[in-house]
Write an enzyme that holds these catalytic residues in place. Structure first.
Site, PDB file in Angstrom:
ATOM      1  N   TYR A 242      -4.172 -64.586  -8.052  1.00  0.00           N
ATOM      2  CA  TYR A 242      -3.456 -65.424  -7.083  1.00  0.00           C
ATOM      3  C   TYR A 242      -4.341 -65.686  -5.864  1.00  0.00           C
ATOM      4  O   TYR A 242      -4.531 -66.837  -5.439  1.00  0.00           O
ATOM      5  CB  TYR A 242      -2.160 -64.721  -6.659  1.00  0.00           C
ATOM      6  CG  TYR A 242      -1.493 -65.358  -5.468  1.00  0.00           C
ATOM      7  CD1 TYR A 242      -0.900 -66.613  -5.574  1.00  0.00           C
ATOM      8  CD2 TYR A 242      -1.478 -64.723  -4.215  1.00  0.00           C
ATOM      9  CE1 TYR A 242      -0.304 -67.211  -4.468  1.00  0.00           C
ATOM     10  CE2 TYR A 242      -0.875 -65.312  -3.119  1.00  0.00           C
ATOM     11  CZ  TYR A 242      -0.298 -66.546  -3.253  1.00  0.00           C
ATOM     12  OH  TYR A 242       0.288 -67.150  -2.166  1.00  0.00           O
TER      13      TYR A 242
HETATM   14  O1  LIG Z   1       1.195 -63.221   2.630  1.00  0.00           O
HETATM   15  C1  LIG Z   1       0.704 -63.323   1.535  1.00  0.00           C
HETATM   16  O2  LIG Z   1      -0.463 -63.584   1.401  1.00  0.00           O
HETATM   17  C2  LIG Z   1       1.544 -63.126   0.306  1.00  0.00           C
HETATM   18  O3  LIG Z   1       2.742 -62.457   0.676  1.00  0.00           O
HETATM   19  C3  LIG Z   1       3.522 -62.080  -0.403  1.00  0.00           C
HETATM   20  O4  LIG Z   1       2.861 -61.075  -1.144  1.00  0.00           O
HETATM   21  P1  LIG Z   1       3.087 -59.572  -0.717  1.00  0.00           P
HETATM   22  O5  LIG Z   1       2.636 -59.322   0.672  1.00  0.00           O
HETATM   23  O6  LIG Z   1       2.483 -58.748  -1.787  1.00  0.00           O
HETATM   24  O7  LIG Z   1       4.699 -59.463  -0.678  1.00  0.00           O
HETATM   25  P2  LIG Z   1       5.726 -58.635  -1.544  1.00  0.00           P
HETATM   26  O8  LIG Z   1       5.563 -58.918  -2.983  1.00  0.00           O
HETATM   27  O9  LIG Z   1       7.037 -58.839  -0.947  1.00  0.00           O
HETATM   28  O10 LIG Z   1       5.253 -57.119  -1.295  1.00  0.00           O
HETATM   29  C4  LIG Z   1       5.302 -56.545  -0.011  1.00  0.00           C
HETATM   30  C5  LIG Z   1       4.884 -55.113  -0.077  1.00  0.00           C
HETATM   31  O11 LIG Z   1       5.876 -54.387  -0.837  1.00  0.00           O
HETATM   32  C6  LIG Z   1       5.231 -53.637  -1.857  1.00  0.00           C
HETATM   33  N1  LIG Z   1       6.139 -53.566  -3.019  1.00  0.00           N
HETATM   34  C7  LIG Z   1       6.424 -54.658  -3.744  1.00  0.00           C
HETATM   35  C8  LIG Z   1       7.285 -54.599  -4.804  1.00  0.00           C
HETATM   36  C9  LIG Z   1       7.852 -53.376  -5.138  1.00  0.00           C
HETATM   37  O12 LIG Z   1       8.645 -53.250  -6.104  1.00  0.00           O
HETATM   38  N2  LIG Z   1       7.545 -52.291  -4.398  1.00  0.00           N
HETATM   39  C10 LIG Z   1       6.710 -52.349  -3.337  1.00  0.00           C
HETATM   40  O13 LIG Z   1       6.444 -51.321  -2.684  1.00  0.00           O
HETATM   41  C11 LIG Z   1       3.945 -54.346  -2.158  1.00  0.00           C
HETATM   42  O14 LIG Z   1       3.019 -53.449  -2.693  1.00  0.00           O
HETATM   43  C12 LIG Z   1       3.568 -54.868  -0.766  1.00  0.00           C
HETATM   44  O15 LIG Z   1       2.871 -53.887  -0.093  1.00  0.00           O
HETATM   45  C13 LIG Z   1       3.866 -63.258  -1.283  1.00  0.00           C
HETATM   46  O16 LIG Z   1       4.510 -62.837  -2.468  1.00  0.00           O
HETATM   47  C14 LIG Z   1       2.672 -64.089  -1.609  1.00  0.00           C
HETATM   48  O17 LIG Z   1       3.090 -65.257  -2.276  1.00  0.00           O
HETATM   49  C15 LIG Z   1       1.949 -64.418  -0.342  1.00  0.00           C
HETATM   50  O18 LIG Z   1       0.863 -65.230  -0.510  1.00  0.00           O
END
Ligand SMILES: O=C(O)[C@H]1O[C@H](OP(=O)(O)OP(=O)(O)OC[C@H]2O[C@@H](n3ccc(=O)[nH]c3=O)[C@H](O)[C@@H]2O)[C@H](O)[C@@H](O)[C@@H]1O
Length: 431
Positions: A242
């Protein structure tokens, strides 16, 4: 007795060997009869083909009109009406991904202040399309026309630019999600690479060329460890496909700026959240699970360090998007040719105060008044990065960007929306 039809239609077409025809005259007559029957046959087949084809085209135009997919006169009128500008010095904006989280919010904000807005979205099923349909209904209420179509559709894009001289394109259509890239890598190439190039081609060919503002991602910083992340930091170590496609997007837009004079502004969004958000994101799926009494998985980084994100509230992001549109310079090209240098910018749009995932969960518990069942797991090697933290001084200076909603407040707004949208009555469903 043979029926009339049988009289005229031989059992073996083309073979007329009736033993009663024996004289010379009859030979001639037989020859004539055979030619005219063949002629009748040919006519019959021709008529059959013609009626089949016209039925097909009737069906095509019928469905096109009814489902309001592109091409009909009615569709053109809807596009023109929606693109109409209703304020002095307003803009007409094509918003891609308009049924998405950020796209729907930005479209409404622009329309409310009098700009012309036309939306496009392919309504894919990466997450519940009924949420996208509900956002579409919101757009309808604001008189924003939303086309169901894909940014890979060259002809549809050409038609759109033919009908409307869009001043700006707000490009938010993308395959989002960091971890899903391991499941369905092709969808990232389809939307974030092929779709982007198709859109840029259409913009480059348009006359006048629009200025483009588009969504990159904080994930381009990948394994960068320098904090906070500044736009000039290295972005050549993506941790997920991504992120790699978003980074590629930054390079691709640069070439279109360089060769064709397209004005480009890339926005690196930092974990955007809020009402009408994306169900695949952690804060959203955690809320659902907590309310349903199901466990949530909280990932943890190396050496048991908590993961952290610079969560950014949707209203702040919308202000950053609108500010980018307002300050975007004009594209300089025409007829597919560059006429001079054009603006090329990249900005971080974050909140500048990272919060750990366990802290985010604690805030949700407080708003929901329910304790989460947490499973803590070591972060799998699936593209996640341990933390994000934006330096936003450039956006502050150039766009007047200044986030005002902290995570505690923003999650409160999200939870209120969630409970009303999914029909929970807080006092009943939560203990
Ligand atoms: O700002 C960005 O660049 C990105 O932000 C998000 O990605 P992410 O930050 O990974 O957001 P989440 O999927 O909501 O995860 C947030 C945090 O929660 C954690 N997480 C996620 C899912 C889960 O089941 N458990 C968990 O601890 C992840 O590891 C991460 O640290 C978006 O999904 C992306 O599309 C975007 O580009």
């Amino acid at each position: 007795m043979r029926g009339l039809e049988e009289e005229f239609i031989p059992s073996t077409p083309g073979k007329f060997k009736d033993k009663t025809y024996y004289s010379g005259n009859r030979q001639l007559h037989r020859c004539f009869a055979s030619t005219s029957t063949m002629f009748l046959w040919a006519l019959f087949l021709l008529a059959l083909t013609a009626s089949y084809l016209s039925f097909q085209s009737f069906m095509d135009s019928g469905t096109r009109y009814l489902s309001s997919t592109w091409g009909s006169l009615h569709w053109e009128k809807q596009v023109r009406d929606s693109a109409q500008i209703h304020r002095v010095n307003g803009m007409s904006v094509l918003v891609t991904g308009a049924a998405g989280f950020v796209g729907s919010h930005v479209s409404i904000a622009l329309k409310k202040r009098g700009d012309g807005v036309v939306g496009i979205d392919n309504f894919n099923n990466y997450y519940d399309p009924s949420l996208k349909k509900a956002r579409k209904n919101l757009l309808n209420l604001q008189n924003v026309f939303l086309i169901e179509g894909d940014i890979n559709d060259v002809h549809m894009l050409a038609k759109l630019f033919d009908i409307v001289a869009f001043t700006h394109v707000m490009h938010l259509a993308a395959q989002a999600g960091v971890r899903y890239a391991m499941e369905n890598p092709k969808s990232y190439v389809h939307s974030n690479i092929a779709g982007l190039v198709t859109l840029l081609e259409a913009c480059k060919n348009a006359n006048p060329q629009p200025a483009i503002v588009w969504a990159s991602s904080s994930s381009v910083y990948g394994l960068n460890e320098k904090v906070p992340f500044s736009e000039s930091d290295r972005t050549d170590q993506p941790a997920s496909l991504y992120a790699a496609t978003k980074k590629a997007g930054e390079e691709i837009t640069h070439t279109y700026n360089h060769i064709y004079g397209l004005s480009i502004t890339g926005l690196r969004f930092f974990t955007v959240y809020g009402p009408w958000g994306r169900p695949d994101m952690a804060y959203f799926s955690f809320t659902r699970n907590i309310l349903q009494g199901k466990p949530i998985t909280v990932y943890r980084g190396k050496n048991r360090v908590d993961l952290a994100r610079d969560f950014t509230y949707i209203d702040d992001i919308v202000k950053g998007c609108v500010g980018s549109l307002d300050t975007a310079g004009k594209s300089t090209g025409s007829g597919g040719k560059k006429r001079g240098p054009a603006m090329f910018r990249i900005f971080n749009l974050g909140n500048t105060s990272p919060v750990t995932v366990p802290m985010m969960v604690a805030m949700l518990e407080k708003h929901l008044k329910v304790k989460a069942k947490k499973h803590v797991l070591d972060m799998p090697g699936n593209g996640d990065v341990p933390f994000t933290h934006a330096n936003i001084s450039l956006a502050q200076k150039e766009l007047g960007y200044k986030p005002t909603t902290n995570l505690q407040t923003g999650l409160g707004k999200f939870v209120r929306w969630y409970l009303s949208y999914y029909g929970y009555r807080q006092e009943k469903s939560v203990k």
